[in-house]
Write an enzyme that holds these catalytic residues in place. Structure first.
Site, PDB file in Angstrom:
ATOM      1  N   ARG A 296       6.034 -10.664  -3.891  1.00 32.02           N
ATOM      2  CA  ARG A 296       5.416  -9.666  -3.024  1.00 32.02           C
ATOM      3  C   ARG A 296       5.569 -10.032  -1.549  1.00 32.02           C
ATOM      4  NH1 ARG A 296       0.216  -8.352  -6.985  1.00 32.02           N
ATOM      5  NH2 ARG A 296       1.360  -6.832  -8.244  1.00 32.02           N
ATOM      6  N   TYR A 440       8.745  -1.539  -6.146  1.00 30.00           N
ATOM      7  CA  TYR A 440       8.744  -2.665  -7.094  1.00 30.00           C
ATOM      8  C   TYR A 440       7.818  -3.794  -6.670  1.00 30.00           C
ATOM      9  CZ  TYR A 440      12.835  -4.673  -4.431  1.00 30.00           C
ATOM     10  OH  TYR A 440      13.707  -5.164  -3.496  1.00 30.00           O
ATOM     11  N   GLU A 441       7.599  -4.702  -7.609  1.00 31.12           N
ATOM     12  CA  GLU A 441       6.613  -5.790  -7.488  1.00 31.12           C
ATOM     13  C   GLU A 441       5.204  -5.254  -7.253  1.00 31.12           C
ATOM     14  OE1 GLU A 441       7.965  -8.168  -8.561  1.00 31.12           O
ATOM     15  OE2 GLU A 441      10.054  -7.924  -8.005  1.00 31.12           O
ATOM     16  N   GLY A 442       4.907  -4.122  -7.852  1.00 37.56           N
ATOM     17  CA  GLY A 442       3.600  -3.490  -7.700  1.00 37.56           C
ATOM     18  C   GLY A 442       3.673  -2.415  -6.647  1.00 37.56           C
ATOM     19  N   GLN A 447      -1.079  -2.080  -4.568  1.00 43.91           N
ATOM     20  CA  GLN A 447      -1.418  -3.111  -3.575  1.00 43.91           C
ATOM     21  C   GLN A 447      -2.717  -2.759  -2.862  1.00 43.91           C
ATOM     22  OE1 GLN A 447       0.453  -5.850  -3.525  1.00 43.91           O
ATOM     23  NE2 GLN A 447       1.796  -4.867  -5.011  1.00 43.91           N
TER      24      GLN A 447
END
Length: 597
Positions: A296, A440-442, A447
């Site tokens: 992130r 991506y990555e959340g 977030q």
């Protein structure tokens, strides 16, 4: 054709004058990062980014990756050679543990030069980026045998790594994953299932790929409590570290994507592949989140990086392209028109991007320094305080810098007018590449929910209160400095808005959880504005000191102060708007029945 010049002077200003990394020589690895060493590394990284990585950026976008019938994947022309040079130069192991072949230098330095490389070629840099995340997970949760077997080859880049979370039916909600793990009786497991969106899942640049795969052991509890993490190598690894037979893992197809064409985003099939538990049974999410948090921060850096290279090209175009006359009369009467740069609205666009980029760069490096303190300090109180801030701001780094990174890539494209929509100018690629970083990555909505729903209240709000104090103390310490007043007053106003919004959330979020959900994105961006404003305050203070000391390149510091003023006057007032939105609550958002949409 696009251009790129690594912002070396700006990076060195942040590292040396704003953050003063020399003051952290008590931390492991920092004593080796003297100013001369730091400058040499930064300059060399700039050269590598500009001369090796950047010329391949459009090549990767145009050619993409190719999958053969046997499932093997070929990367774009030049990628393999560039990656080899990257590894041989030691970039991948710059901040890695010396015990396993790394150089042990500060993660702060690794992050600073990482911006250049992502600006130059985001798709190519995703291959080592995923590897670094996998290294972190194995380093923290692997046993000694796993570390010895996998880390040296990964740190030297001979082997790469991935993270395998998403499945066709579940993305964020990992509790629904179906990939299963069956014990073999010898300590290994048979892993079966399908994963999608796997960046760098298959390629031709390394001798082996070490997949970290989330799966559920037979009989494990449902939901996230029953998830475990496994090391599943593409090729089996012998006890002596030798590469053996092919494991039962393959690339079923390549995803057809909007951007990052140079990165192989794969559908991965696991057909009773041999895997090894890492981090304990049913503790997979805890182990994977080491990698996720590393990723992130890296994705936030990608948002920053794309905004920077897009800005550089837009600024060049605005200086060169002649269109129309200045509103106050011709500035270049010898030409048929004035350059775009004379027009206030073009300057509004460029100054907005520039002011975010420079503050964003400081924010990312400041966050990386918090990570170094958290992981390397022998003073428990310092490590805890830094860890608190690191956890608090990670969703802000990821969410705000990627949202703004995409917005600013679009704004930079707009400077070109119709030419920005034509592929040869390169601006379309920046817009397309930047878009994935928000997802991506959340995804960024997640977030924001993580920030509001978990991070604010952790340890009774200890982290956010520490942040309030740090920013508030900066404003108070500089209150009597008239030269700092244009900056500290705006920062304090933004901080007051953030504190009021935080109090509103405390009072109304528990009463109706939808209030917290409705406020989350605005709160994340409000937080982002305050921390970016704080970065500008630190930079303004440092720039004024350099001017007072008679620095040779006075124009650099004067430009810094002018850009800081722009941010305070034209951008920081947005905190009031974000606060107003937050305080409206969830009523209007939730008013319609689903059928009304």
């Amino acid at each position: 054709m696009p251009v790129f010049k690594a912002p070396v002077d700006d990076t060195l200003f942040i590292l040396n004058d704003v953050l003063g990394i020399e003051r952290y020589s008590n931390l492991a690895g920092f004593a080796d990062a003297s100013p001369d060493v730091v400058e040499a590394i930064v300059q060399e990284a700039a050269k590598f980014s500009e001369e090796v990585l950047f010329p391949l950026n459009q090549v990767g976008d145009q050619q993409g990756c190719k999958r053969a019938d046997d499932g093997s994947v070929t990367t774009p022309e030049g990628f393999k050679a560039a990656y080899k040079q990257y590894c041989e130069s030691g970039w991948l192991g710059l901040a890695a543990d010396p015990e396993y072949g790394g150089q042990g230098l500060p993660y702060t330095l690794h992050t600073a030069i990482g911006e250049y490389m992502s600006s130059a070629n985001m798709a190519l840099m995703m291959y080592p980026g995923l590897t670094q995340g996998a290294i972190a997970a194995i380093q923290v949760h692997g046993d000694d045998a796993q570390k010895s077997k996998y880390l040296p080859k990964m740190i030297e880049g001979t082997w790469t790594g991935t993270m395998n979370l998403t499945e066709p039916h579940c993305g964020t909600d990992l509790g629904m994953l179906r990939t299963k793990a069956v014990p073999n009786g010898d300590g290994s497991y048979r892993i079966s299932g399908q994963k999608i969106f796997i960046s760098a899942g298959e390629h031709d640049m390394s001798d082996n790929i070490i997949h970290l795969v989330l799966a559920r052991i037979e009989g494990a509890p449902e939901g996230t409590k029953g998830i475990s993490l496994f090391i599943v190598p593409k090729f089996m690894v012998g006890e002596d570290g030798s590469v053996g037979k092919r494991n039962a893992v393959s690339c079923g197809s390549l995803e057809e994507k909007m951007g990052i064409h140079g990165n192989s985003t794969c559908v991965m099939n696991y057909d009773e592949a041999t895997g090894y538990l890492i981090g304990g049974e049913n503790a997979g999410l805890k182990a994977m989140f080491v990698m996720m948090n590393e990723a992130r921060l890296g994705v936030g850096l990608q948002g920053q990086s794309i905004a920077e290279v897009a800005y550089q090209n837009a600024a060049d175009y605005a200086r060169e392209r002649i269109q129309g006359r200045a509103l106050t009369g011709p500035k270049y009467p010898d030409k048929k028109a004035d350059p775009l740069i004379v027009h206030p609205d073009i300057r509004r666009t460029l100054m907005t991007i520039k002011s975010f980029n420079e503050a964003g760069r400081a924010f990312v490096i400041w966050t990386a320094l918090k990570s170094d303190i958290a992981h390397r300090s022998e003073v428990e109180a310092d490590a805890t305080a830094a860890s608190d801030i690191l956890g608090l701001v990670t969703p802000v780094v990821k969410g705000v810098l990627t949202d703004r990174g995409f917005d600013h890539a679009v704004m930079a494209q707009q400077v070109y007018g119709g030419h920005g929509y034509i592929e040869e100018w390169g601006m379309s690629q920046y817009v397309r590449d930047a878009r994935i970083a928000m997802i991506y990555e959340g995804a960024n909505g997640i977030q924001a929910l993580d920030l509001v729903g978990r991070k604010l209240g952790m340890n009774n709000g200890r982290a956010v209160m520490a942040f309030f104090k740090e920013v508030g103390d900066f404003c108070e310490d500089n209150r009597s400095d008239e030269k700092m007043a244009p900056y500290t007053k705006a920062i304090k106003k933004g901080l007051n808005d953030m504190q009021a919004a935080s109090m509103w959330l405390m009072q109304n979020g528990m009463k109706d959880p939808n209030n917290a959900g409705a406020a989350s994105t605005d709160y994340m961006h409000l937080f982002g504005l305050v921390v970016l404003g704080y970065m500008w305050g630190l930079m303004a203070k440092a720039a004024q000191q350099k001017l007072a000391d008679g620095a040779d390149n006075a124009a650099f510091y004067e430009t810094k102060l002018a850009t800081a003023r722009f941010f305070m006057e034209r951008v920081m007032p947005e905190t009031a708007m974000r606060k107003a939105r937050i305080e409206t609550g969830a009523e209007t958002l939730m008013a319609l029945d689903a059928e009304a949409f």
